[in-house]
Motif scaffolding. Structure first.
Motif, PDB file in Angstrom:
ATOM      1  N   VAL A 174       0.860  -1.196   0.000  1.00  0.00           N
ATOM      2  CA  VAL A 174       0.000   0.000   0.000  1.00  0.00           C
ATOM      3  C   VAL A 174       0.890   1.237   0.000  1.00  0.00           C
ATOM      4  O   VAL A 174       1.705   1.444   0.902  1.00  0.00           O
ATOM      5  N   LYS A 175       0.709   2.077  -0.999  1.00  0.00           N
ATOM      6  CA  LYS A 175       1.617   3.195  -1.203  1.00  0.00           C
ATOM      7  C   LYS A 175       1.105   4.493  -0.591  1.00  0.00           C
ATOM      8  O   LYS A 175       1.866   5.259   0.000  1.00  0.00           O
ATOM      9  N   TYR A 176      -0.174   4.778  -0.726  1.00  0.00           N
ATOM     10  CA  TYR A 176      -0.710   6.090  -0.353  1.00  0.00           C
ATOM     11  C   TYR A 176      -1.464   6.031   0.973  1.00  0.00           C
ATOM     12  O   TYR A 176      -2.386   5.213   1.142  1.00  0.00           O
ATOM     13  N   TRP A 177      -1.098   6.945   1.879  1.00  0.00           N
ATOM     14  CA  TRP A 177      -1.686   6.997   3.210  1.00  0.00           C
ATOM     15  C   TRP A 177      -2.040   8.449   3.556  1.00  0.00           C
ATOM     16  O   TRP A 177      -1.166   9.312   3.633  1.00  0.00           O
ATOM     17  N   GLU A 178      -3.316   8.692   3.763  1.00  0.00           N
ATOM     18  CA  GLU A 178      -3.773   9.996   4.261  1.00  0.00           C
ATOM     19  C   GLU A 178      -3.685  10.008   5.781  1.00  0.00           C
ATOM     20  O   GLU A 178      -3.946   8.984   6.425  1.00  0.00           O
ATOM     21  N   ILE A 179      -3.362  11.149   6.347  1.00  0.00           N
ATOM     22  CA  ILE A 179      -3.349  11.259   7.810  1.00  0.00           C
ATOM     23  C   ILE A 179      -4.584  12.040   8.233  1.00  0.00           C
ATOM     24  O   ILE A 179      -4.619  13.261   8.265  1.00  0.00           O
ATOM     25  N   GLY A 180      -5.633  11.283   8.541  1.00  0.00           N
ATOM     26  CA  GLY A 180      -6.906  11.875   8.926  1.00  0.00           C
ATOM     27  C   GLY A 180      -7.767  12.203   7.727  1.00  0.00           C
ATOM     28  O   GLY A 180      -7.330  12.181   6.579  1.00  0.00           O
ATOM     29  N   LYS A 220       7.183   5.913   7.912  1.00  0.00           N
ATOM     30  CA  LYS A 220       8.290   5.722   6.969  1.00  0.00           C
ATOM     31  C   LYS A 220       9.444   4.944   7.595  1.00  0.00           C
ATOM     32  O   LYS A 220      10.270   4.377   6.872  1.00  0.00           O
ATOM     33  N   ALA A 221       9.494   4.921   8.909  1.00  0.00           N
ATOM     34  CA  ALA A 221      10.499   4.087   9.568  1.00  0.00           C
ATOM     35  C   ALA A 221      10.220   2.607   9.303  1.00  0.00           C
ATOM     36  O   ALA A 221      11.129   1.777   9.268  1.00  0.00           O
ATOM     37  N   LYS A 225       9.030   3.611   1.519  1.00  0.00           N
ATOM     38  CA  LYS A 225       8.426   3.833   0.218  1.00  0.00           C
ATOM     39  C   LYS A 225       7.005   4.395   0.295  1.00  0.00           C
ATOM     40  O   LYS A 225       6.445   4.802  -0.724  1.00  0.00           O
ATOM     41  N   VAL A 226       6.406   4.400   1.496  1.00  0.00           N
ATOM     42  CA  VAL A 226       5.029   4.887   1.575  1.00  0.00           C
ATOM     43  C   VAL A 226       4.997   6.389   1.330  1.00  0.00           C
ATOM     44  O   VAL A 226       5.962   7.114   1.594  1.00  0.00           O
ATOM     45  N   LYS A 227       3.865   6.865   0.801  1.00  0.00           N
ATOM     46  CA  LYS A 227       3.650   8.286   0.578  1.00  0.00           C
ATOM     47  C   LYS A 227       2.617   8.797   1.570  1.00  0.00           C
ATOM     48  O   LYS A 227       1.552   8.185   1.751  1.00  0.00           O
ATOM     49  N   ILE A 228       2.942   9.917   2.205  1.00  0.00           N
ATOM     50  CA  ILE A 228       2.122  10.469   3.279  1.00  0.00           C
ATOM     51  C   ILE A 228       1.403  11.724   2.778  1.00  0.00           C
ATOM     52  O   ILE A 228       2.015  12.605   2.179  1.00  0.00           O
ATOM     53  N   GLY A 229       0.086  11.785   3.056  1.00  0.00           N
ATOM     54  CA  GLY A 229      -0.724  12.900   2.584  1.00  0.00           C
ATOM     55  C   GLY A 229      -1.191  13.806   3.704  1.00  0.00           C
ATOM     56  O   GLY A 229      -1.572  13.339   4.788  1.00  0.00           O
ATOM     57  N   ALA A 230      -1.169  15.116   3.444  1.00  0.00           N
ATOM     58  CA  ALA A 230      -1.610  16.126   4.406  1.00  0.00           C
ATOM     59  C   ALA A 230      -2.994  16.631   4.038  1.00  0.00           C
ATOM     60  O   ALA A 230      -3.247  16.994   2.881  1.00  0.00           O
TER      61      ALA A 230
END
Length: 594
Positions: A174-180, A220-221, A225-230
């Motif tokens: 899973v590549k894309y992760w939204e935070i909230g 990311k630790a 490779k994961v991408k974090i979204g704001a």
């Protein structure tokens, strides 16, 4: 959600309960009724082209607007949808070209604990919608997941554990992760009465920015490779440009000033609405201005990484318009997806797979509209009238599915234009060298005769293949009709021309990137209007004219030198109430457990 209930009505609800539209209110003092009157006439489309008129369409197949993103058309799913993984549902999503699925579902994500498959505050949830079941559905559909980590009642450690389970233990990648979800809806700007779960003592944008950095570091630790979204506020939509007591800047500037170097994409939700269906159908013209504002923010805070920071539109539909499931919403769908892709968005996710209706059905442009945010019927009833059988595709489904006739991921979008706003156009060069042109007739009553011209591509002569969806249709229709240079479009229809290149013209120009737009960057004021950077002005109160728009009308925001002015807050419904203006914030209906 009632004003005193902090839980979102979007959060899944038990079967048998009627979902309620959440409302959050913000009051403006004396004179607002006059403001409402000043903006009442905004939004009508230009007179549509009847059969006797001709709309000029130009396609510049030699000018690239970028490639169709691999995610393609995305869709929201939720943990309260017990039929999300049904074989029929998966088949319908796959046939519609759905390439991304968002999970676990809007505001419910800020209450969802992935490991225990439970929801904070007793939210509705069903057994067969846990993360592994969702991933099995995504695999059947052929869609990549985008996951929303629990910010409102979770921790960075919980999110990091989810990354480990998904990508290390299970190998899901899973590549894309939204935070909230819509974290700015936590009550910080509304005297504590918001719609989004947020159990942090500090609900300010500063706190979110700092916590966002902590989430990114922890996640990311585990997998670099994961991408974090704001989560950002959508430029021009409440509470964009607002500053609560104690804040030194608005949400977007504060969050990005803290976390700009820690994120990989920004998230906005696009619910442009409109008083009429004509209002709704002109809203894609505003996307360029929103994109420009977002790109300016990213450039300001992401530095050398700015070009790689993506824009994700993880929720959109026709929520704040008269049409939810009827034909106008179907036309809005592909126009919105393609406009955002042309403006560089890498993800666009429709709300919702199944949703359920909270209001009684209405009649919109001669069709029954079930007031449901889903693309498939939930089979529910409201106001004494029931929807079609469960999983019946609404017109919005066919609007999304129309994209499969136009483009596949990796195809090249090319420049196109229409001589009349009542007909929208999008064009794509496919991998086999063909050119597909989508034409959307926005008039509910009149056919539109169109005349097409081309640069960088010479179409073959003769009758062409068309794939269309017209009002009242229950499928896409493929036919031989018209030519590459002349078509008559039925009222309220989507028609895609699939054109072959004329023999002996293999030397047509390969698409080259379009020039970087030179549009004046919109600057949204605290009142919700948009001015420009010149003179440092903050714009006029909502609904009133700014110096750049004497009329106060909603201006087009194409990639040009146009100065953009919004005459109403993007996604908010405006009503007069005892001498004040009440702005009712957009919230979706609750997802039935159907």
């Amino acid at each position: 959600m009632s004003p005193d209930n902090p839980r979102s009505a979007e959060q899944p609800m038990p079967r048998g309960r009627t979902p309620r539209r959440s409302r959050m209110r913000r009051r403006f003092v004396a004179g607002a009724v006059a403001v409402l009157a000043a903006s009442a006439g905004v939004g009508a489309l230009a007179p549509s082209a009847g059969a006797a008129s001709t709309v000029d369409i130009r396609v510049d197949a030699g000018t690239s607007l970028g490639t169709v993103p691999s995610s393609g058309a995305g869709l929201n799913t939720g943990v309260g949808d017990e039929h999300m993984g049904d074989a029929k549902v998966s088949s319908l999503m796959k046939a519609a070209g759905v390439r991304q699925l968002r999970f676990p579902g809007g505001s419910g994500a800020d209450g969802y604990h992935w490991k225990t498959h439970t929801m904070s505050d007793g939210g509705w949830i069903v057994p067969n919608t846990d993360f592994d079941h969702f991933m099995a559905t995504a695999k059947r559909v052929g869609a990549q997941p985008i996951l929303t980590a629990n910010y409102g009642s979770g921790t960075p450690q919980e999110a990091a554990g989810w990354v480990k389970y998904a990508n290390v233990d299970k190998g899901y990648g899973v590549k894309y992760w939204e935070i909230g979800n819509e974290v700015y809806g936590n009550g910080h700007y509304s005297d504590g009465k918001g719609w989004e779960i947020d159990k942090h003592a500090d609900k300010s944008p500063t706190a979110y920015g700092k916590n966002l950095v902590a989430y990114a570091k922890a996640m990311k630790a585990v997998d670099p490779k994961v991408k974090i979204g704001a989560v950002l506020t959508t430029p021009g939509f409440w509470p964009d440009a607002e500053k609560a007591p104690g804040d030194s800047a608005d949400w977007n500037n504060t969050v990005l000033s803290i976390a700009g170097s820690s994120i990989d994409f920004v998230i906005v939700h696009w619910y442009p609405g409109g008083t009429t269906t004509a209002d709704l159908l002109k809203t894609p013209s505003r996307v360029a201005g929103v994109r420009s504002s977002l790109r300016s923010l990213i450039a300001k805070y992401a530095g050398s990484r700015a070009a790689s920071v993506e824009i994700a539109v993880t929720e959109t539909d026709a929520e704040f318009s008269p049409a939810k499931t009827s034909q106008a919403a179907a036309l809005f769908a592909p126009d919105t997806y393609m406009t955002w892709f042309e403006q560089g968005a890498t993800h666009v996710d429709w709300w919702n797979l199944h949703n359920g209706s909270g209001d009684a059905p209405t009649t919109v442009d001669g069709q029954t509209d079930y007031q449901d945010g889903g693309i498939l019927s939930a089979g529910t009833c409201a106001g004494g009238k029931c929807q079609p059988p469960r999983d019946t595709p609404f017109p919005t489904y066919w609007g999304v599915r129309s994209l499969t006739a136009l483009a596949q991921p990796g195809d090249t979008m090319v420049k196109s234009s229409s001589g009349n706003s009542s007909v929208a156009v999008h064009a794509v060069r496919s991998g086999n060298g063909r050119l597909n042109v989508m034409l959307i007739n926005k008039s509910p009553k009149n056919a539109a005769r169109v005349s097409l011209s081309y640069a960088g591509f010479t179409p073959a002569a003769g009758v062409v293949t068309t794939v269309s969806y017209a009002k009242g249709g229950t499928a896409l229709t493929t036919a031989k009709r018209g030519t590459a240079v002349g078509q008559t479009l039925p009222p309220y229809s989507i028609t895609t021309l699939q054109l072959k290149r004329a023999s002996g013209t293999a030397g047509d120009d390969k698409p080259t990137p379009a020039a970087t737009p030179t549009a004046v960057t919109p600057l949204v004021s605290a009142s919700g209007t948009t001015g420009t950077r010149a003179q440092g002005g903050i714009g006029a109160p909502v609904g009133q004219a700014t110096p750049s728009s004497p009329s106060g009308d909603l201006a087009s925001t194409g990639a040009s030198n146009t100065v953009v002015t919004y005459s109403a807050l993007g996604g908010l419904l405006v009503i007069a109430a005892g001498g004040v203006l009440v702005l009712r914030g957009r919230r979706r209906r609750g997802l039935h457990g159907k």
